[in-house]
Design a protein around this motif. Structure first.
Motif, PDB file in Angstrom:
ATOM      1  N   THR A 162      -6.658   7.417 -13.308  1.00 28.58           N
ATOM      2  CA  THR A 162      -6.964   6.341 -12.361  1.00 28.58           C
ATOM      3  C   THR A 162      -6.000   6.359 -11.175  1.00 28.58           C
ATOM      4  OG1 THR A 162      -7.812   4.964 -14.152  1.00 28.58           O
ATOM      5  CG2 THR A 162      -7.275   3.862 -12.087  1.00 28.58           C
ATOM      6  N   PRO A 163      -6.522   6.367  -9.948  1.00 29.49           N
ATOM      7  CA  PRO A 163      -5.640   6.335  -8.781  1.00 29.49           C
ATOM      8  C   PRO A 163      -4.763   5.083  -8.768  1.00 29.49           C
ATOM      9  CG  PRO A 163      -7.843   7.015  -8.133  1.00 29.49           C
ATOM     10  CD  PRO A 163      -7.938   6.552  -9.558  1.00 29.49           C
ATOM     11  N   ILE A 164      -3.611   5.227  -8.147  1.00 29.10           N
ATOM     12  CA  ILE A 164      -2.644   4.144  -8.003  1.00 29.10           C
ATOM     13  C   ILE A 164      -2.560   3.772  -6.527  1.00 29.10           C
ATOM     14  CG2 ILE A 164      -0.232   3.470  -8.282  1.00 29.10           C
ATOM     15  CD1 ILE A 164      -1.620   3.972 -10.939  1.00 29.10           C
ATOM     16  N   MET A 165      -2.513   2.482  -6.239  1.00 28.96           N
ATOM     17  CA  MET A 165      -2.323   2.002  -4.872  1.00 28.96           C
ATOM     18  C   MET A 165      -1.013   1.222  -4.823  1.00 28.96           C
ATOM     19  SD  MET A 165      -5.004  -0.233  -2.512  1.00 28.96           S
ATOM     20  CE  MET A 165      -6.309   0.995  -2.728  1.00 28.96           C
ATOM     21  N   VAL A 166      -0.181   1.504  -3.833  1.00 29.88           N
ATOM     22  CA  VAL A 166       1.107   0.826  -3.716  1.00 29.88           C
ATOM     23  C   VAL A 166       1.225   0.191  -2.342  1.00 29.88           C
ATOM     24  CG1 VAL A 166       2.280   2.267  -5.421  1.00 29.88           C
ATOM     25  CG2 VAL A 166       2.293   2.977  -3.027  1.00 29.88           C
ATOM     26  N   ASP A 167       1.660  -1.077  -2.326  1.00 29.96           N
ATOM     27  CA  ASP A 167       1.892  -1.791  -1.073  1.00 29.96           C
ATOM     28  C   ASP A 167       3.279  -1.471  -0.530  1.00 29.96           C
ATOM     29  OD1 ASP A 167      -0.527  -2.997  -1.561  1.00 29.96           O
ATOM     30  OD2 ASP A 167       0.246  -5.056  -1.560  1.00 29.96           O
ATOM     31  N   ALA A 168       3.398  -1.467   0.786  1.00 26.42           N
ATOM     32  CA  ALA A 168       4.717  -1.418   1.417  1.00 26.42           C
ATOM     33  C   ALA A 168       5.495  -2.683   1.077  1.00 26.42           C
ATOM     34  CB  ALA A 168       4.561  -1.282   2.927  1.00 26.42           C
ATOM     35  N   GLY A 169       6.794  -2.668   1.357  1.00 27.39           N
ATOM     36  CA  GLY A 169       7.637  -3.826   1.092  1.00 27.39           C
ATOM     37  C   GLY A 169       7.465  -4.921   2.130  1.00 27.39           C
ATOM     38  N   TRP A 170       8.314  -5.939   2.014  1.00 31.07           N
ATOM     39  CA  TRP A 170       8.278  -7.103   2.908  1.00 31.07           C
ATOM     40  C   TRP A 170       6.837  -7.618   3.062  1.00 31.07           C
ATOM     41  CZ3 TRP A 170      10.363 -11.301   4.088  1.00 31.07           C
ATOM     42  CH2 TRP A 170      11.736 -11.430   4.348  1.00 31.07           C
ATOM     43  N   TYR A 171       6.229  -7.938   1.920  1.00 28.71           N
ATOM     44  CA  TYR A 171       4.862  -8.462   1.896  1.00 28.71           C
ATOM     45  C   TYR A 171       3.847  -7.476   2.474  1.00 28.71           C
ATOM     46  CZ  TYR A 171       7.114 -12.969   0.862  1.00 28.71           C
ATOM     47  OH  TYR A 171       7.862 -13.974   0.304  1.00 28.71           O
ATOM     48  N   ALA A 172       4.066  -6.181   2.195  1.00 33.14           N
ATOM     49  CA  ALA A 172       3.151  -5.112   2.620  1.00 33.14           C
ATOM     50  C   ALA A 172       3.085  -4.958   4.131  1.00 33.14           C
ATOM     51  CB  ALA A 172       1.747  -5.318   2.044  1.00 33.14           C
ATOM     52  N   ALA A 173       4.166  -5.274   4.819  1.00 33.58           N
ATOM     53  CA  ALA A 173       4.178  -5.167   6.282  1.00 33.58           C
ATOM     54  C   ALA A 173       3.916  -3.734   6.725  1.00 33.58           C
ATOM     55  CB  ALA A 173       5.528  -5.640   6.829  1.00 33.58           C
ATOM     56  N   ALA A 174       3.175  -3.594   7.803  1.00 30.91           N
ATOM     57  CA  ALA A 174       2.804  -2.267   8.278  1.00 30.91           C
ATOM     58  C   ALA A 174       4.004  -1.457   8.759  1.00 30.91           C
ATOM     59  CB  ALA A 174       1.768  -2.384   9.397  1.00 30.91           C
ATOM     60  N   ASP A 175       5.118  -2.104   9.058  1.00 25.56           N
ATOM     61  CA  ASP A 175       6.309  -1.372   9.497  1.00 25.56           C
ATOM     62  C   ASP A 175       7.288  -1.094   8.359  1.00 25.56           C
ATOM     63  OD1 ASP A 175       7.281  -3.949   9.106  1.00 25.56           O
ATOM     64  OD2 ASP A 175       7.661  -4.331  11.229  1.00 25.56           O
ATOM     65  N   ALA A 176       6.949  -1.490   7.127  1.00 32.89           N
ATOM     66  CA  ALA A 176       7.932  -1.459   6.047  1.00 32.89           C
ATOM     67  C   ALA A 176       7.944  -0.160   5.244  1.00 32.89           C
ATOM     68  CB  ALA A 176       7.724  -2.648   5.104  1.00 32.89           C
ATOM     69  N   PHE A 177       7.101   0.809   5.610  1.00 35.74           N
ATOM     70  CA  PHE A 177       7.265   2.148   5.030  1.00 35.74           C
ATOM     71  C   PHE A 177       8.391   2.910   5.732  1.00 35.74           C
ATOM     72  CE2 PHE A 177       2.686   1.858   3.601  1.00 35.74           C
ATOM     73  CZ  PHE A 177       2.957   1.984   2.248  1.00 35.74           C
ATOM     74  N   ALA A 178       8.942   2.340   6.792  1.00 34.25           N
ATOM     75  CA  ALA A 178       9.886   3.065   7.638  1.00 34.25           C
ATOM     76  C   ALA A 178      11.083   3.607   6.861  1.00 34.25           C
ATOM     77  CB  ALA A 178      10.363   2.161   8.781  1.00 34.25           C
ATOM     78  N   TYR A 179      11.518   2.906   5.806  1.00 38.84           N
ATOM     79  CA  TYR A 179      12.699   3.364   5.080  1.00 38.84           C
ATOM     80  C   TYR A 179      12.366   4.259   3.882  1.00 38.84           C
ATOM     81  CZ  TYR A 179      12.016  -0.428   1.577  1.00 38.84           C
ATOM     82  OH  TYR A 179      11.547  -1.261   0.595  1.00 38.84           O
ATOM     83  N   TRP A 180      11.090   4.386   3.551  1.00 30.58           N
ATOM     84  CA  TRP A 180      10.724   5.227   2.417  1.00 30.58           C
ATOM     85  C   TRP A 180      11.038   6.689   2.742  1.00 30.58           C
ATOM     86  CZ3 TRP A 180       6.129   4.054  -1.193  1.00 30.58           C
ATOM     87  CH2 TRP A 180       6.097   2.685  -1.511  1.00 30.58           C
ATOM     88  N   PRO A 181      11.710   7.404   1.845  1.00 28.82           N
ATOM     89  CA  PRO A 181      12.077   8.795   2.133  1.00 28.82           C
ATOM     90  C   PRO A 181      10.894   9.749   2.129  1.00 28.82           C
ATOM     91  CG  PRO A 181      12.784   8.167  -0.084  1.00 28.82           C
ATOM     92  CD  PRO A 181      12.311   6.917   0.588  1.00 28.82           C
ATOM     93  N   GLY A 182       9.757   9.319   1.602  1.00 27.01           N
ATOM     94  CA  GLY A 182       8.582  10.173   1.558  1.00 27.01           C
ATOM     95  C   GLY A 182       7.586   9.639   0.554  1.00 27.01           C
ATOM     96  N   PRO A 183       6.535  10.401   0.268  1.00 26.35           N
ATOM     97  CA  PRO A 183       5.543   9.956  -0.708  1.00 26.35           C
ATOM     98  C   PRO A 183       6.104   9.965  -2.124  1.00 26.35           C
ATOM     99  CG  PRO A 183       5.086  12.209  -0.036  1.00 26.35           C
ATOM    100  CD  PRO A 183       6.198  11.714   0.846  1.00 26.35           C
ATOM    101  N   LEU A 184       5.441   9.233  -3.010  1.00 22.83           N
ATOM    102  CA  LEU A 184       5.811   9.245  -4.415  1.00 22.83           C
ATOM    103  C   LEU A 184       5.351  10.554  -5.050  1.00 22.83           C
ATOM    104  CD1 LEU A 184       4.802   5.570  -5.280  1.00 22.83           C
ATOM    105  CD2 LEU A 184       7.088   6.442  -4.755  1.00 22.83           C
ATOM    106  N   ALA A 185       5.923  10.869  -6.210  1.00 24.26           N
ATOM    107  CA  ALA A 185       5.636  12.146  -6.856  1.00 24.26           C
ATOM    108  C   ALA A 185       4.203  12.235  -7.350  1.00 24.26           C
ATOM    109  CB  ALA A 185       6.619  12.380  -8.009  1.00 24.26           C
TER     110      ALA A 185
END
Length: 372
Positions: free
Chosen positions: A191-214
């Motif tokens: 089953t596919p997994i969906m993950v929200d960005a932080g700060w209430y899924a803000a569109a700018d909150a992926f900025a600190y993620w180092p990359g995609p999940l494994a």
């Protein structure tokens, strides 16, 4: 993942009562092909739906599970796919079910993650083989940053500094997701997994993620209500209200927002995806909307949808025929709902209001049916 290989368009369902077959049939008739389903407002067997008690998780509540399966069956019968999106997890009770208080317990101690992972392992095991599930959205609008010293909509450089300090700790959102995904994959490899960005899924909150999940069967979701100072209910109490397009407040500063600014803001998660080789078929605008009585709500929706359509990402508008909050139910137009809406809510009865075509909803309906 085959379902997600082309752009999919749908709606959020955050209703107080489990929706009936007519509800999902109507959504499908409008052209939707998926529904992001939240169950946390439904009457629970104990305190918290499915979990029993978010502070002392002991296992999936069987009567609640039966209710969820019934609703999933209706979704499948309507020809829709479901994305299950809990608002609460163990040690993270949704604020509206928590006396209006933000529950930060999950983000204070990594040991609490184990209970959230156990819940998802149990739920994935219980739903294995259930028809019509397109993804598990692990938690709606997480905000480990809120009590962790990072201002909302901080500059990307500040976000990166914050994450460098928090990485490996209890507020490390990518690491939290990785732990939950490992638990799910023990019982469900598919089953596919969906993950929200932080700060209430803000569109700018992926900025600190180092990359995609494994995990390669992962979709990345963001929500769009910016500028919130304009699109939200409190704005209507201003005299005069902020207008769109027009000056607003964002990130603690005055800004002018129009279609160009909307496009620039929404490009941030897409640019993050491009930088890390994540295809647009893995990107989801999981929620977007504006208060329907805002004078230019339809223009705002049109500007947001124009960006999402050009990008070829998946999207789900907020919300379809919500039975306990009318503010983003676009089939109601700009008028007040009749007293029968509130009377039914008070009595715990189904919503009796008949929806209709409106300019606000037409903006969405055209896109659901393949238009521009």
């Amino acid at each position: 993942m085959q379902f997600w290989e082309r752009p999919r368009h749908g709606a959020n369902s955050f209703n107080r009562l489990p929706p009936d077959q007519a509800y999902f049939d109507a959504l499908r008739a409008h052209g939707a092909d998926w529904v992001r389903l939240s169950y946390d407002k439904w009457k629970a067997q104990e305190r918290d739906f499915l979990m029993g008690d978010a502070d002392r998780y002991q296992g999936v509540a069987e009567r609640d599970l039966a209710t969820l399966k019934e609703v999933l069956g209706r979704i499948d019968k309507a020809g829709l796919k479901a994305v299950i999106a809990p608002l609460s997890l163990p040690y993270a009770r949704w604020s509206q079910n928590n006396g209006g208080k933000f529950d930060d317990c999950l983000w204070q101690d990594r040991r609490h993650w184990r209970e959230a992972a156990r819940f998802w392992r149990d739920l994935a095991r219980a739903l294995r083989g259930q028809p019509g599930i397109a993804a598990y959205n692990l938690i709606n609008e997480p905000a480990p940053e809120k009590m962790g010293g990072l201002p909302e909509h901080a500059a990307p450089g500040r976000m990166l500094q914050w994450y460098a300090d928090k990485k490996g700790g209890s507020r490390d959102l990518p690491a939290f997701y990785a732990e939950l995904i490992r638990a799910i994959r023990e019982v469900d490899p598919d089953t596919p997994i969906m993950v929200d960005a932080g700060w209430y899924a803000a569109a700018d909150a992926f900025a600190y993620w180092p990359g995609p999940l494994a995990d390669t069967r992962t979709l990345y979701s963001f929500h769009m209500y910016e500028p919130y100072a304009t699109t939200s209910g409190p704005n209507l109490r201003r005299k005069p209200p902020l207008r769109y397009p027009g000056d607003s407040r964002f990130g603690g500063a005055a800004q002018y927002w129009d279609g160009q600014r909307v496009a620039a803001y929404l490009d941030q998660p897409l640019a993050w995806a491009r930088a890390h080789g994540i295809p647009m078929s893995r990107m989801v605008a999981g929620e977007f909307g504006c208060i329907r009585t805002l004078d230019s709500c339809e223009r705002y929706l049109d500007d947001v949808l124009a960006v999402l359509q050009r990008a070829g990402v998946h999207w789900a508008f907020y919300a379809f025929r919500e039975d306990n909050w009318d503010a983003m139910d676009y089939e109601l137009g700009k008028g007040k709902v009749p007293w029968t809406y509130w009377d039914a809510m008070e009595k715990g009865l189904p919503d009796p209001v008949v929806r209709r075509a409106t300019p606000e909803f037409d903006v969405i309906r055209r896109r659901l049916q393949g238009g521009e």
